[in-house]
Design a protein around this motif. Structure first.
Motif, PDB file in Angstrom:
ATOM      1  N   TRP A 249      58.019  83.724 -11.151  1.00  0.00           N
ATOM      2  CA  TRP A 249      59.212  83.008 -10.700  1.00  0.00           C
ATOM      3  C   TRP A 249      59.492  81.865 -11.660  1.00  0.00           C
ATOM      4  CZ3 TRP A 249      62.406  84.207  -6.677  1.00  0.00           C
ATOM      5  CH2 TRP A 249      61.956  85.180  -5.776  1.00  0.00           C
ATOM      6  N   ALA A 250      60.779  81.612 -11.890  1.00  0.00           N
ATOM      7  CA  ALA A 250      61.233  80.419 -12.594  1.00  0.00           C
ATOM      8  C   ALA A 250      62.180  79.691 -11.651  1.00  0.00           C
ATOM      9  CB  ALA A 250      61.950  80.778 -13.889  1.00  0.00           C
ATOM     10  N   GLU A 251      62.163  78.369 -11.705  1.00  0.00           N
ATOM     11  CA  GLU A 251      62.999  77.575 -10.801  1.00  0.00           C
ATOM     12  C   GLU A 251      63.676  76.473 -11.582  1.00  0.00           C
ATOM     13  OE1 GLU A 251      62.164  74.292  -7.352  1.00  0.00           O
ATOM     14  OE2 GLU A 251      61.176  76.234  -7.119  1.00  0.00           O
ATOM     15  N   TYR A 252      64.959  76.229 -11.257  1.00  0.00           N
ATOM     16  CA  TYR A 252      65.637  75.023 -11.736  1.00  0.00           C
ATOM     17  C   TYR A 252      65.978  74.194 -10.514  1.00  0.00           C
ATOM     18  CZ  TYR A 252      68.588  71.598 -13.770  1.00  0.00           C
ATOM     19  OH  TYR A 252      69.092  70.370 -14.143  1.00  0.00           O
ATOM     20  N   ARG A 253      65.487  72.959 -10.518  1.00  0.00           N
ATOM     21  CA  ARG A 253      65.715  72.013  -9.433  1.00  0.00           C
ATOM     22  C   ARG A 253      65.870  70.642 -10.094  1.00  0.00           C
ATOM     23  NH1 ARG A 253      64.334  72.063  -4.021  1.00  0.00           N
ATOM     24  NH2 ARG A 253      63.164  74.009  -4.349  1.00  0.00           N
ATOM     25  N   PRO A 254      67.079  70.079 -10.075  1.00  0.00           N
ATOM     26  CA  PRO A 254      67.242  68.770 -10.741  1.00  0.00           C
ATOM     27  C   PRO A 254      66.417  67.671 -10.087  1.00  0.00           C
ATOM     28  CG  PRO A 254      69.314  69.498  -9.741  1.00  0.00           C
ATOM     29  CD  PRO A 254      68.293  70.539  -9.455  1.00  0.00           C
TER      30      PRO A 254
END
Length: 117
Positions: free
Chosen positions: A112-117
């Motif tokens: 899994w890859a995640e983008y969360r500012p």
């Protein structure tokens, strides 16, 4: 904080041409992707939702029309990594739904890859 998530699926090919030729991801290959969008809010709207799940159907249409059964190198700017896709889908969702708080992208059941500012 209230959080909701919705999951979307698509299949596509890609090739990470910037990697060394002997790297497995440098070869043309494909994945069955999972994209999860997360929305968050401090308070619920008048209907008792963070956002109606029905509204998120626009992301399904965007994925189906532009990504499903496509070659991602022809669709995305920059390397077609799960990380870049998470950012791409986050930006697309955030422009439509200000409650967007994260996007996760899976290429395999174990990654899994995640983008969360």
């Amino acid at each position: 904080m209230f959080r909701i998530r919705k999951e979307f699926h698509f299949s596509a090919s890609h090739q990470l041409t910037h990697l060394p030729a002997d790297h497995q991801c440098a070869r043309l290959h494909g994945h069955n992707y999972i994209v999860v969008v997360e929305l968050a809010a401090q308070a619920l709207n008048a209907d008792g939702f963070v956002r109606d799940y029905h509204d998120l159907g626009a992301l399904k249409s965007y994925i189906d029309d532009g990504f499903d059964h496509r070659h991602l190198n022809d669709v995305l700017d920059g390397p077609s990594t799960a990380e870049n896709m998470a950012l791409h889908f986050f930006d697309w969702c955030k422009d439509r739904w200000p409650e967007t708080s994260a996007v996760m992208v899976s290429e395999t059941p174990k990654t899994w890859a995640e983008y969360r500012p």
